[in-house]
Motif scaffolding. Sequence first.
Motif, short mmCIF file in Angstrom:
data_model
loop_
_atom_site.label_atom_id
_atom_site.label_comp_id
_atom_site.label_asym_id
_atom_site.label_seq_id
_atom_site.Cartn_x
_atom_site.Cartn_y
_atom_site.Cartn_z
N LEU A 140 -16.80 13.83 -1.18
CA LEU A 140 -15.43 13.96 -1.67
C LEU A 140 -14.93 15.35 -1.34
O LEU A 140 -15.52 16.35 -1.76
CB LEU A 140 -15.37 13.74 -3.18
CG LEU A 140 -14.03 14.05 -3.85
CD1 LEU A 140 -12.91 13.18 -3.28
CD2 LEU A 140 -14.15 13.89 -5.37
N TYR A 145 -8.80 19.75 -8.30
CA TYR A 145 -9.98 19.96 -9.14
C TYR A 145 -9.55 20.57 -10.48
O TYR A 145 -9.93 20.08 -11.54
CB TYR A 145 -10.96 20.88 -8.40
CG TYR A 145 -12.19 21.26 -9.20
CD1 TYR A 145 -13.37 20.53 -9.06
CD2 TYR A 145 -12.19 22.36 -10.06
CE1 TYR A 145 -14.52 20.88 -9.79
CE2 TYR A 145 -13.31 22.71 -10.77
CZ TYR A 145 -14.47 21.97 -10.64
OH TYR A 145 -15.59 22.32 -11.35
N VAL A 204 -9.18 8.68 -5.74
CA VAL A 204 -10.09 9.12 -6.80
C VAL A 204 -9.68 8.43 -8.10
O VAL A 204 -8.50 8.39 -8.43
CB VAL A 204 -10.02 10.65 -7.00
CG1 VAL A 204 -10.81 11.09 -8.23
CG2 VAL A 204 -10.50 11.39 -5.76
N TYR A 209 -10.74 8.98 -11.98
CA TYR A 209 -11.53 9.92 -12.76
C TYR A 209 -11.44 9.63 -14.25
O TYR A 209 -10.49 9.03 -14.74
CB TYR A 209 -11.10 11.37 -12.49
CG TYR A 209 -9.77 11.76 -13.09
CD1 TYR A 209 -9.70 12.25 -14.39
CD2 TYR A 209 -8.59 11.64 -12.37
CE1 TYR A 209 -8.48 12.61 -14.95
CE2 TYR A 209 -7.38 12.00 -12.92
CZ TYR A 209 -7.32 12.48 -14.21
OH TYR A 209 -6.12 12.82 -14.78
N HIS A 237 -13.47 7.17 -4.87
CA HIS A 237 -14.46 8.11 -5.38
C HIS A 237 -14.30 8.07 -6.90
O HIS A 237 -13.18 8.23 -7.41
CB HIS A 237 -14.18 9.54 -4.89
CG HIS A 237 -14.15 9.67 -3.41
ND1 HIS A 237 -15.26 9.98 -2.66
CD2 HIS A 237 -13.13 9.53 -2.52
CE1 HIS A 237 -14.93 10.04 -1.38
NE2 HIS A 237 -13.64 9.76 -1.27
N TYR A 238 -15.38 7.86 -7.61
CA TYR A 238 -15.34 7.84 -9.07
C TYR A 238 -15.83 9.18 -9.58
O TYR A 238 -17.02 9.50 -9.48
CB TYR A 238 -16.18 6.69 -9.62
CG TYR A 238 -15.46 5.38 -9.44
CD1 TYR A 238 -14.57 4.92 -10.40
CD2 TYR A 238 -15.62 4.63 -8.28
CE1 TYR A 238 -13.87 3.73 -10.22
CE2 TYR A 238 -14.93 3.44 -8.09
CZ TYR A 238 -14.05 3.01 -9.07
OH TYR A 238 -13.34 1.84 -8.88
N VAL A 239 -14.90 9.98 -10.08
CA VAL A 239 -15.21 11.32 -10.57
C VAL A 239 -15.41 11.28 -12.08
O VAL A 239 -14.59 10.68 -12.80
CB VAL A 239 -14.10 12.32 -10.20
CG1 VAL A 239 -14.23 13.62 -10.98
CG2 VAL A 239 -14.12 12.60 -8.69
N ARG A 282 -18.82 15.60 -11.26
CA ARG A 282 -19.61 14.87 -10.28
C ARG A 282 -18.81 13.68 -9.74
O ARG A 282 -17.93 13.16 -10.41
CB ARG A 282 -20.92 14.40 -10.92
CG ARG A 282 -21.78 15.58 -11.36
CD ARG A 282 -22.88 15.19 -12.31
NE ARG A 282 -23.96 14.45 -11.64
CZ ARG A 282 -25.01 13.98 -12.30
NH1 ARG A 282 -25.14 14.13 -13.61
NH2 ARG A 282 -25.95 13.34 -11.64
N SER A 283 -19.17 13.26 -8.53
CA SER A 283 -18.48 12.14 -7.89
C SER A 283 -19.48 11.09 -7.43
O SER A 283 -20.59 11.42 -7.00
CB SER A 283 -17.66 12.64 -6.70
OG SER A 283 -16.93 11.57 -6.12
N TYR A 284 -19.03 9.85 -7.51
CA TYR A 284 -19.89 8.71 -7.15
C TYR A 284 -19.08 7.68 -6.35
O TYR A 284 -17.87 7.59 -6.50
CB TYR A 284 -20.41 8.00 -8.42
CG TYR A 284 -21.14 8.93 -9.34
CD1 TYR A 284 -22.51 9.11 -9.23
CD2 TYR A 284 -20.46 9.64 -10.31
CE1 TYR A 284 -23.18 9.99 -10.06
CE2 TYR A 284 -21.12 10.53 -11.16
CZ TYR A 284 -22.48 10.68 -11.02
OH TYR A 284 -23.13 11.56 -11.86
N GLU A 324 -24.40 8.83 -5.89
CA GLU A 324 -23.76 10.13 -6.09
C GLU A 324 -23.46 10.75 -4.73
O GLU A 324 -24.21 10.56 -3.77
CB GLU A 324 -24.64 11.08 -6.90
CG GLU A 324 -23.90 12.36 -7.26
CD GLU A 324 -24.58 13.18 -8.33
OE1 GLU A 324 -23.98 14.19 -8.76
OE2 GLU A 324 -25.70 12.85 -8.76
N VAL A 380 -19.47 16.97 -3.73
CA VAL A 380 -18.06 17.33 -3.93
C VAL A 380 -17.84 18.67 -3.25
O VAL A 380 -18.54 19.64 -3.55
CB VAL A 380 -17.70 17.44 -5.43
CG1 VAL A 380 -16.26 17.90 -5.60
CG2 VAL A 380 -17.95 16.13 -6.15
#
Length: 140
Positions: A2, A9, A76, A78, A102-104, A120-122, A131, A134
């Motif tokens: 990501l 952020y 994303v 989140y 992207h799942y943050v 964290r991102s997955y 995972e 980032v």
Amino acid sequence: MLNLTQALYDQIVAHARADHPDEACGVVAGPAGTDRPERFVPMLNAARSPTFYEFDSKDLLKLYRELDDRDEDPVVVYHSHTATEAYPSRTDVTYANEPGAHYVLVSTADADGLGEFQFRSYRIVDGVITEEEVRVVEAY
């Protein structure tokens, strides 16, 4: 991986901290097909819970219409965990219905002295959690 601007952020972290002790949630949209997060879209946690998040169904419908009108994707998705690590729960995996997203997860457990701050991102596809790194950059 990501790639995320420092500004995005910071916005995600600020939203997570502002909604603590409830979980925060939202989306970062980007031009369709680019995998480039650009537009921060904080959402209301309709559950207003420290252990669960839920997008309001009307807000979600409005978001998807807006994404369609603007030719964007939810790049994303989140949310925050307020007392646990930034790792997807079984419920998170069940609700992960955007295979390209992207799942943050942001853990705000540090606000209560329960753990360290984490961002964290997955990728979550067909129930499989992977995972990813980032990378925060000043600009694209």
